[in-house]
Design an enzyme around this catalytic site. Structure first.
Site, PDB file in Angstrom:
ATOM      1  N   SER A  77       0.825  -1.196   0.000  1.00 43.12           N
ATOM      2  CA  SER A  77       0.000   0.000   0.000  1.00 43.12           C
ATOM      3  C   SER A  77       0.874   1.267   0.000  1.00 43.12           C
ATOM      4  CB  SER A  77      -0.974  -0.025   1.175  1.00 43.12           C
ATOM      5  OG  SER A  77      -2.121   0.758   0.878  1.00 43.12           O
TER       6      SER A  77
ATOM      7  N   LYS B  61     -21.825  17.088   9.817  1.00 48.08           N
ATOM      8  CA  LYS B  61     -20.648  17.501  10.578  1.00 48.08           C
ATOM      9  C   LYS B  61     -20.077  16.362  11.406  1.00 48.08           C
ATOM     10  CE  LYS B  61     -17.563  20.317  12.146  1.00 48.08           C
ATOM     11  NZ  LYS B  61     -16.439  20.675  11.267  1.00 48.08           N
TER      12      LYS B  61
END
Length: 319
Positions: A134, A186
């Site tokens: 990765s 949020k």
């Protein structure tokens, strides 16, 4: 007369106590300053003279800060940048080997590493250890030549985000969490509630965008067609042998093979001198590593970190 004697006794006691304390404090300040400078300076081990290949070790999780993941030994851009500057300024260093042993980590830190290596003025050879997956593979794409050990675990091209939700646990123990926000999204990813399907789609769009950037880096670094990279970039890992057959690395071999290749690219005739470049932990990091167990993060802090959304170029099965 008696009052004057008492005064002199008081002065003597104060001076007798204050002078040693001041002396200790002064010595401590000087020692801290000196250790701090030593801790910030990279260290080069280079016996002999002549043209050389510098070796930089990248071991562990890729982090933006050495305090991430509750450890002080992560790979940080600041540490490696100082080593690259040292190698660039050393006229005897003709090329570098970057030995990567990492399951990946921070998206931003991986990209900073990539650009730092890509802009390095001398040949860069990547040597893969047990794992270069990765983010570890992302970094490798900046090399001029990439050598994996035959049994290296590499690839794992993709992006991952993991969220912990403990809403059911809080319900079970009778704890309510009150969250006040300025908008309905949020608190997306908050551990205090499950993520709605439309919120998962929003977060998936972010991952997809970062994934496309990862694919573009591999396309450029390995000179492979985009459609080929996308077929390979489903998150799976490959051995070094498989990666070579697929064009993800140039060759398989051990660390010495990488040193020999770096010497060749750097125009070094004969046996190259090898310089081991190592970063020293800062004074703050050294002090942090000596903290007692009581100074470890609290459960509340750990749960707070778990609730922070993050993007990772990371193989979950890595060390």
């Amino acid at each position: 007369m008696k009052d004057r004697s008492m005064l002199w006794i008081l002065v003597a006691v104060v001076l007798g106590f204050a002078l040693p304390v001041c002396s200790c404090v002064g010595t401590g300040v000087i020692a801290i300053e000196t250790l701090g400078r030593l801790g910030q300076a990279p260290m080069a081990q280079a016996p002999g003279i002549g043209d050389a290949v510098a070796v930089i070790e990248l071991e562990g999780t890729i982090t933006g800060s050495s305090q991430d993941y509750l450890m002080t030994t992560g790979i940080t851009p600041g540490r490696v940048r100082s080593l690259l500057e040292l190698a660039a300024s050393n006229g005897s260093v003709k090329a570098i080997v970057v030995h990567v042993n990492s399951p990946g980590g921070s998206v931003v830190a991986s990209d900073e590493f990539y650009h730092a290596l890509q802009s390095f003025s001398k040949p860069v050879v990547i040597s893969m250890g047990e794992s270069a997956a990765s983010g570890g593979y992302y970094i490798a794409c900046a090399g001029d030549y990439v050598i994996a050990h035959p049994d290296t675990l590499t690839g794992s091209i993709g992006v991952i985000s993991q969220f912990i939700t403990y809403e059911a646990l809080l319900e079970k123990i009778g704890v309510d969490a009150v969250v006040i926000t300025t908008g309905p999204r949020k608190d997306l990813g908050s551990p205090f509630r499950d993520m709605a399907e439309e919120e998962k789609e929003l977060w998936q769009a972010i991952l997809d965008q970062v994934y496309e950037h990862f694919v573009a880096v591999v396309v450029e670094g390995r000179d492979l067609p985009p459609e080929t990279v996308r077929e390979l970039a489903d998150g799976r890992v490959y051995t070094g042998r498989q990666a070579m057959d697929l064009g993800l690395v140039d060759d398989v071999g051990a660390r010495q093979s990488a040193i020999d290749k770096a010497a060749e690219l750097g125009g070094i005739a004969g046996e190259p001198r090898v310089i081991e470049l190592r970063s020293q932990p800062s004074l703050l990091e050294m002090l942090y590593s000596f903290q007692s167990p009581s100074a470890m993060p609290s459960l509340a802090e750990l749960l707070g970190w778990a609730g922070m959304p993050s993007l990772q170029f990371r193989h979950p099965g890595g060390p």
